[in-house]
Each structure stands twice: as structure tokens, then as C-alpha cells.
Design an enzyme around this catalytic site. Structure first.
Site, short mmCIF file in Angstrom:
data_model
loop_
_atom_site.label_atom_id
_atom_site.label_comp_id
_atom_site.label_asym_id
_atom_site.label_seq_id
_atom_site.Cartn_x
_atom_site.Cartn_y
_atom_site.Cartn_z
N PRO A 143 25.50 35.72 40.28
CA PRO A 143 26.45 35.53 39.18
C PRO A 143 26.98 34.11 38.97
O PRO A 143 28.17 33.83 39.15
CB PRO A 143 27.58 36.49 39.56
CG PRO A 143 27.56 36.50 41.05
CD PRO A 143 26.10 36.42 41.41
N CYS A 144 26.13 33.24 38.50
CA CYS A 144 26.55 31.87 38.20
C CYS A 144 27.53 31.83 37.04
O CYS A 144 28.29 30.87 36.90
CB CYS A 144 25.34 30.98 37.94
SG CYS A 144 24.20 31.60 36.71
N HIS A 145 27.55 32.89 36.23
CA HIS A 145 28.49 32.94 35.11
C HIS A 145 29.94 33.04 35.58
O HIS A 145 30.86 32.80 34.82
CB HIS A 145 28.15 34.11 34.18
CG HIS A 145 28.22 35.45 34.84
ND1 HIS A 145 27.18 35.97 35.58
CD2 HIS A 145 29.21 36.38 34.89
CE1 HIS A 145 27.51 37.15 36.04
NE2 HIS A 145 28.75 37.42 35.64
#
Length: 168
Positions: A136-138
Site C-alpha cells: 500500500p504505497c498509497h
């Protein structure tokens, strides 16, 4: 993105509320998840074999659908371990420790990997994350809480954060 495969890479496509997604896998696990519209972030898949029945690709497509439907908070899929440098893999592992519905900063990630001065390098590694959404880089924001960088585009980042906030 450079990736020197040591094994056959299979690919398939799936749809999401945010657009079409390219999935890639080897026998070792899921090699990548990319939004198709962002051509500059896509790897060269011309030598990959399309296999819509590949079990890892099918599992990834199912889990992504469940995530977007609000039925899945975590992903349970083996990731391709050979992708990226040791530093990048450390950053991507740190991303996986950010819980659903929470955010972190680039500085937090740098501290998490015991390299507090590597904030820019952390940002670069996050930008190379081959497992969009699943890793989850978001969930990473600027130090002041601003939305910065996302290979899928800031509109998608906003949507993903809103989706998780609504269900957390």
C-alpha cells in the site's frame, strides 16, 4: 522498471473501479500489479505469457475485487521475492506494515527501516513499488499530510484513501 526474470512471467488483466490493471506472476508469486493507463510505469511485458487461469493471477484478481468491494482489508498472496534491490524490498516491507485505514509519511518509513536520512531514497523506492494497492504505497503522505506521488495518479490515491477511511 528493470526486472531480470529468472523464470517465466505470466500475465493477465483485471478491471477495477479505478481502471484496468495488469497483473504478473511467476511460480514464486505475484510479480506485479500496475494500472494500465500509466504507460510510463508499466514494465515491458512483450515477452510475458498471457495466462488467465494462472492460480496466483486469479487469486490476485479476486482479492483486488474483494478489496474494492470492502470485503478485504489485507491481502493474502505470495509476492515475487526477487524483485527490487535490498533497499527497495525493505521499503516495500515497511509499507506492508501500514494498517488499512491509516497513513504514514516518507520520513516514518525511513525511520522504520533504520535509515532516517534516506527520505528521498524512500520516496524513489516507493515510486518503484511493483505491487500497487497490495503493497500500500498509497498510504504514504508528505510530511505535512499532503498527497504526493503515486504511480497510479493522485486521483487514484485519493480514491484509495477515501475507500479505506470509509471502511476503517
Amino acid at each position: 522498471m528493470s526486472f531480470k526474470p529468472t523464470a517465466l512471467i505470466c500475465q493477465s488483466h483485471t478491471t477495477s473501479p479505478l481502471g484496468d490493471v495488469l497483473l504478473a506472476a511467476t511460480e514464486q508469486g505475484l510479480a506485479g500489479v500496475w494500472f494500465v493507463h500509466r504507460q510510463e510505469h508499466l514494465p515491458d511485458s512483450s515477452q510475458w505469457v498471457t495466462d488467465n487461469a494462472h492460480p496466483t493471477l486469479m487469486a490476485a484478481a479476486t482479492q483486488l475485487r474483494e478489496y474494492f468491494e470492502g470485503q478485504r482489508l489485507t491481502f493474502e498472496i505470495q509476492l515475487q521475492p526477487a524483485w527490487g534491490t535490498p533497499f527497495q524490498r525493505a521499503v516495500w516491507q515497511a509499507l506492508q506494515r501500514i494498517p488499512y485505514g491509516y497513513t504514514s509519511t516518507y520520513g516514518d518509513i525511513a525511520r522504520d527501516i533504520a535509515n532516517p536520512k534516506a527520505v528521498r531514497a524512500v520516496g524513489a523506492a516507493i515510486g518503484q513499488n511493483p505491487h500497487s494497492i497490495i503493497v500500500p504505497c498509497h498510504r504514504v503522505l508528505g510530511a505535512n499530510g499532503s498527497l504526493t506521488g503515486f504511480a497510479g495518479g493522485l486521483d487514484r490515491k485519493k480514491h484509495l484513501l477515501a475507500l479505506e477511511a470509509a471502511r476503517a
